[in-house]
Design a protein around this motif. Structure first.
Motif: not given
Length: 304
Positions: A29-37, A54-66
């Motif tokens: 599956a492709l997800v646009s805006g996959a990095s938040s919300g 397939i993540a089509l994002n402007r931003s990286e995934f945040e690197n945190n414990e969550d």
């Protein structure tokens, strides 16, 4: 916003390329805006169901414990990131070309990326940004990825719609790209979500002829507020969202169910609370489709 198309890059340095051996049977599956919300929670849900994302994002995934589960999936190659400012056609084109080269197919495309702005803002192409990002760009993504959808299993496109357009008193197709007034939430944001839903309805028969189903899904009220991030919501809406709206996983579930659930054999419909409803201003669906298709053919395609 940056217009440097070199920002549209795929993150491959940390990916286990062994995923290529199983592409023929792996659900994708492709997800646009996959990095938040909602997009982030949808990514988690898809991973739990055995999908590669397939993540089509402007931003990286945040690197945190969550996000430890997300970064584990990245290491294993179950998430593959293609980065771009999607509202910039140069960056979008670079990312989509990379996807078409690197990926063999996708079973579902979730056109989820969006934003709620506090003032009138233009895209790099000079159109109102909500309309560009949430109406035009999903059309481009859908058209460009038709070969991958056709190669998938039961190709499906799901739009993240919104109930915000229920509050529109009027809807002018000619003003979508250059509105004469701006209101938070129930201005260009709502109009763009309606336009997205309407072109899906109008284009559904054409896409069905290519074995692709398309549906719009209202994810309902979800708390997508982010710390230290500006919001285009009115104050009362921000307060209501913070204290009373559901976790984004609720909206993610609705999008997923919209793709694979009870109505998976229907196309062109809008689902609210997981039931079909008729969108407002349906008589303008063809005009919206013509408008976004014109932009695609007259502006985006010549870039190739």
């Amino acid at each position: 916003m940056s217009t440097d198309s070199s920002e549209a890059i795929m993150n491959t340095s940390h990916i286990d390329t062994s995923h290529t051996d199983s592409k023929a049977t792996q659900q994708v599956a492709l997800v646009s805006g996959a990095s938040s919300g909602i997009g982030l929670e949808l990514t988690r849900l898809l991973l739990s169901k055995g999908y590669h994302v397939i993540a089509l994002n402007r931003s990286e995934f945040e690197n945190n414990e969550d996000n430890q589960d997300i970064h584990q999936a990245l290491q294993e190659g179950r998430i593959r990131i293609y980065r771009a400012d999607l509202s910039d056609f140069q960056q979008l084109r670079t990312a989509l070309e990379q996807i078409k080269v690197q990926e063999q197919r996708t079973d579902i495309v979730f056109n989820n990326a969006g934003n709620s702005l506090s003032q009138l803002t233009l895209s790099p192409q000079g159109r109102e940004l909500h309309f560009e990002l949430m109406t035009v760009v999903p059309y481009i993504i859908t058209m460009e990825l038709l070969p991958l959808l056709s190669a998938g299993q039961g190709g499906t496109v799901i739009h993240t719609s919104s109930a915000a357009f229920d509050y529109l008193q009027s809807f002018d197709v000619d003003e979508l790209d250059h509105p004469t007034t701006f209101r938070k939430l129930i201005g260009p944001y709502a109009s763009s979500k309606l336009a997205l839903t309407l072109w899906a309805r109008a284009a559904s028969s054409s896409l069905a002829a290519q074995n692709v189903m398309i549906r719009s899904v209202d994810p309902g009220g979800n708390n997508t507020l982010r710390k230290n991030k500006p919001s285009g919501l009115p104050l009362f809406a921000r307060v209501w969202m913070k204290w009373f709206m559901a976790h984004p996983s609720t909206g993610a579930s609705r999008l997923y169910n919209g793709a694979v659930g009870e109505y998976r054999q229907q196309t062109g419909i809008l689902l609210k609370k997981e039931k079909p409803v008729e969108p407002r201003f349906i008589e303008k669906a063809e005009a919206v489709w013509e408008k976004v298709d014109h932009i695609y053919r007259q502006e985006y395609l010549p870039m190739s």
